[in-house]
Write an enzyme that holds these catalytic residues in place. Structure first.
Site, PDB file in Angstrom:
ATOM      1  N   PRO A   2      48.351  50.024  29.480  1.00  0.00           N
ATOM      2  CA  PRO A   2      49.307  50.692  30.366  1.00  0.00           C
ATOM      3  C   PRO A   2      49.266  50.074  31.767  1.00  0.00           C
ATOM      4  O   PRO A   2      48.187  49.878  32.332  1.00  0.00           O
ATOM      5  CB  PRO A   2      48.810  52.142  30.377  1.00  0.00           C
ATOM      6  CG  PRO A   2      48.038  52.289  29.107  1.00  0.00           C
ATOM      7  CD  PRO A   2      47.405  50.956  28.874  1.00  0.00           C
ATOM      8  N   GLU A   3      50.440  49.753  32.294  1.00  0.00           N
ATOM      9  CA  GLU A   3      50.530  49.154  33.622  1.00  0.00           C
ATOM     10  C   GLU A   3      51.083  50.192  34.595  1.00  0.00           C
ATOM     11  O   GLU A   3      51.170  51.370  34.264  1.00  0.00           O
ATOM     12  CB  GLU A   3      51.390  47.894  33.558  1.00  0.00           C
ATOM     13  CG  GLU A   3      50.832  46.856  32.593  1.00  0.00           C
ATOM     14  CD  GLU A   3      51.641  45.564  32.539  1.00  0.00           C
ATOM     15  OE1 GLU A   3      52.374  45.255  33.503  1.00  0.00           O
ATOM     16  OE2 GLU A   3      51.548  44.864  31.516  1.00  0.00           O
ATOM     17  N   LYS A  59      46.361  51.147  38.629  1.00  0.00           N
ATOM     18  CA  LYS A  59      46.436  51.686  37.274  1.00  0.00           C
ATOM     19  C   LYS A  59      45.499  52.875  37.070  1.00  0.00           C
ATOM     20  O   LYS A  59      45.268  53.296  35.942  1.00  0.00           O
ATOM     21  CB  LYS A  59      46.112  50.580  36.262  1.00  0.00           C
ATOM     22  CG  LYS A  59      47.030  49.360  36.366  1.00  0.00           C
ATOM     23  CD  LYS A  59      46.569  48.248  35.437  1.00  0.00           C
ATOM     24  CE  LYS A  59      47.317  46.947  35.703  1.00  0.00           C
ATOM     25  NZ  LYS A  59      46.827  45.835  34.868  1.00  0.00           N
ATOM     26  N   ARG A 264      44.955  34.636  30.264  1.00  0.00           N
ATOM     27  CA  ARG A 264      45.832  35.690  29.748  1.00  0.00           C
ATOM     28  C   ARG A 264      46.991  35.094  28.959  1.00  0.00           C
ATOM     29  O   ARG A 264      47.623  34.130  29.384  1.00  0.00           O
ATOM     30  CB  ARG A 264      46.389  36.526  30.905  1.00  0.00           C
ATOM     31  CG  ARG A 264      45.338  37.104  31.832  1.00  0.00           C
ATOM     32  CD  ARG A 264      44.504  38.176  31.169  1.00  0.00           C
ATOM     33  NE  ARG A 264      45.293  39.360  30.873  1.00  0.00           N
ATOM     34  CZ  ARG A 264      45.495  40.338  31.742  1.00  0.00           C
ATOM     35  NH1 ARG A 264      44.986  40.296  32.960  1.00  0.00           N
ATOM     36  NH2 ARG A 264      46.210  41.392  31.398  1.00  0.00           N
TER      37      ARG A 264
END
Length: 275
Positions: A2-3, A59, A264
């Protein structure tokens, strides 16, 4: 993971539901989800504390209590549900922690991979380093001029890893960074110092627009994300590059590529976003 938009959605949903409620005794199904203090101290300390407000920083969900702060970070697969005035089902998927209130409603922390965490802090010294060292929140604390100044000071950095650096700017993750860079045709490995003022302005606008779109859609439910009511978001249906490896670019038809940038996984169009 979740961002910012997903955590913001949860915050907005939970805020009116938990404000002014008082915690009763927590139930720890997986004590390891409590990062600080010790699980036993956590259970003894939290009960009786009242929620004054709920905010978001980066976050993190930040519950301001009548004494101290309760932090929740969902990491990769964490979920935080509100259950109103009814018993929590024992078969709730991946249930790790139950935080009940005195009115018999509860917060349920579920986490498939057990990477998320909960902290109860009675002073600033008890806060986790990841929270203390957060950079300014991209959604609430960074305007266009500040964004340009911040990038100017990091000219040698690659743009994607810099935007993901939570000490530089907090809130962005893989999804919204890849989508923002595609929106303004910037290669994710581009050196920040080579960006023109117009490109920086375009990037800032793209980030803001996509964050707002993500919030309006209730977040992106690509894998595990659900809102506070255990419902999926819909932003995943509007993604242009993220998760679309080998599928045709919506702009030019070139297959979307996946590379690794700064450790990433990264999606981009090699034709539209030339290095």
């Amino acid at each position: 993971m979740p961002e910012l938009p997903e955590v913001e959605v949860i915050k907005r949903e939970l805020q009116p539901a938990v404000k002014d409620k008082t915690f009763s005794a927590p139930r720890l199904i997986f004590p390891g989800s409590v990062r600080a203090p010790s699980p036993a101290e956590f259970v003894n300390l939290l009960q009786g504390y009242r929620v004054i407000d709920l905010q978001r920083k980066g976050k993190y969900l930040v519950f301001y209590l009548n004494r101290g702060i309760l932090l929740v970070h969902l990491r990769m697969t964490g979920q935080l549900f509100f259950v109103g005035n009814r018993q929590v089902r024992p078969d709730y998927p991946y249930l790790r922690v139950v935080l009940p209130f005195t009115d018999h409603s509860s917060l349920c922390f579920c986490d498939k991979r057990k990477l998320g965490g909960i902290w109860l802090s009675l002073s600033k010294q008890d806060l986790p380093d990841g929270f203390i060292n957060l950079g300014p929140d991209i959604y609430r604390q960074v305007d266009r001029q500040r964004f340009a100044r911040m990038l100017k000071n990091r000219g040698r950095a690659m743009i994607k890893p810099l935007l993901l650096n939570q000490r530089f700017i907090s809130g962005l993750g893989n999804i919204y960074t890849d989508e923002s860079l595609f929106s303004c045709l910037i290669h994710p490995r581009r050196q920040v110092g080579t960006l023109s003022p117009d490109e920086i302005d375009s990037l800032y606008r793209a980030i803001c627009e996509l964050l707002n779109k993500g919030i309006d859609c209730g977040g992106a439910s690509i894998r595990d994300y659900r809102n506070a009511g255990n419902q999926p978001g819909s932003f995943q249906y509007f993604l242009k590059v993220y998760g679309r490896g080998n599928k045709p670019c919506y702009r030019c038809g070139t297959p979307v590529a996946r590379i690794v940038v700064g450790g990433r996984g990264t999606y981009f169009c090699p034709q539209c976003q030339k290095e």
